[in-house]
Design a protein around this motif. Structure first.
Motif, PDB file in Angstrom:
ATOM      1  N   TRP A   1       0.832  -1.210   0.000  1.00  0.00           N
ATOM      2  CA  TRP A   1       0.000   0.000   0.000  1.00  0.00           C
ATOM      3  C   TRP A   1       0.865   1.258   0.000  1.00  0.00           C
ATOM      4  O   TRP A   1       0.516   2.260   0.604  1.00  0.00           O
TER       5      TRP A   1
ATOM      6  N   LEU B   1       4.115  -1.545   9.496  1.00  0.00           N
ATOM      7  CA  LEU B   1       4.648  -2.467   8.487  1.00  0.00           C
ATOM      8  C   LEU B   1       6.091  -2.863   8.764  1.00  0.00           C
ATOM      9  O   LEU B   1       6.438  -4.048   8.735  1.00  0.00           O
TER      10      LEU B   1
ATOM     11  N   SER C   1      -1.407  -2.940   6.113  1.00  0.00           N
ATOM     12  CA  SER C   1      -1.757  -2.470   4.782  1.00  0.00           C
ATOM     13  C   SER C   1      -3.267  -2.565   4.656  1.00  0.00           C
ATOM     14  O   SER C   1      -3.952  -3.030   5.575  1.00  0.00           O
TER      15      SER C   1
END
Length: 266
Positions: free
Chosen positions: A9, A17, A257
């Motif tokens: 993303w 992340l 994401s």
């Protein structure tokens, strides 16, 4: 061996992340929507496409390399366009990347396009250029070869229905997978396909002898709560020999994401 596939993303959830990837450290990471902006040291830029405005981690590829220092990394750009720092345009490449732990020798690789070709002067009109990358690695634990190919399938503004372009995309993906594979390999094909379950474009892969694991193992979505549109599937992982699958998961937490990571253990 663990193989993870994830659409990042553009690093929008960067703070979640990077720790997730660092802690997970899969042997092979197949990452889509990766941003590489070598002309800036800015942390964040903005993607603008009409009403679609999205923060982008300006050098996500560099960030993931730093999070996975024991991995060999390959970035595969699909296009170079511009992101924005307020009103200043910044050249930025967009594509996918593959990260392989250094304990798994890469003995072959193949990079190509499943839709259009490299766009050097702008991201272009939808559906835009889409790349794919395959690696062939030797797994010392299994004492055998594994070929892993991933792509980011084309985005059609009309939806995820079957189109001739998506069928052609599946055939090109197979060509890239076969270019990096040899007889006897465990073969994995994965990515954000931008397809609905049961599509003709997916059947092309299944008719080639690949077994789809997401719906095949009963998972009901590959999208996180950050995805607000209808449709709960986009990402798939297929394998040519289900007997070697020790485990397969679609990871719901933490959310890193608007896609969920697919994690295969052989």
């Amino acid at each position: 061996m663990r193989v993870m596939c994830l659409n990042a993303w553009g690093g929008k959830l960067h703070a979640d992340l990077l720790p997730f990837l660092r802690a997970s450290a899969p042997d092979v990471l197949c990452l889509q929507e990766v941003v590489h902006s070598p002309e800036t040291d800015k942390d964040w830029l903005t993607y603008r496409d009409g009403d679609h405005v999205l923060p982008q981690r300006a050098n996500l590829f560099r960030d993931v390399c730093a999070a996975l220092p024991e991995h060999v990394a390959v970035f595969c750009p699909a296009a170079q366009g511009v992101l924005w720092d307020d009103e200043q345009s910044i050249p930025s490449q967009w594509g996918l990347a593959t990260f392989v732990h250094r304990s798994c020798p890469v003995v072959g690789q193949h990079q190509g396009f499943v839709h259009k070709s490299y766009s050097p002067v702008g991201y272009g009109d939808h559906p835009r250029s889409r790349s794919a990358h395959g690696v062939r690695v030797y797994d010392y634990e299994r004492e055998g070869y594994i070929s892993i190919t991933h792509m980011h399938g084309l985005r059609d503004l009309n939806g995820k229905m079957d189109t001739p372009e998506r069928s052609a995309q599946s055939r090109r993906l197979l060509e890239i997978s076969r270019a990096v594979s040899e007889p006897g390999d465990v073969t994995v094909v994965c990515g954000d396909f931008n397809l609905e379950p049961g599509s003709a474009a997916l059947r092309i892969l299944e008719e080639a002898g690949l077994i789809e694991l997401v719906q095949g193992r009963g998972f009901s979505s590959t999208r996180s709560s950050h995805y607000k549109k209808p449709g709960r599937f986009a990402d798939y992982m297929l394998i040519n020999n289900e007997d070697v699958v020790r485990d397969f998961q679609v990871t719901e937490q933490p959310e890193v994401s608007d896609h969920l990571p697919l994690v295969l253990t052989l």
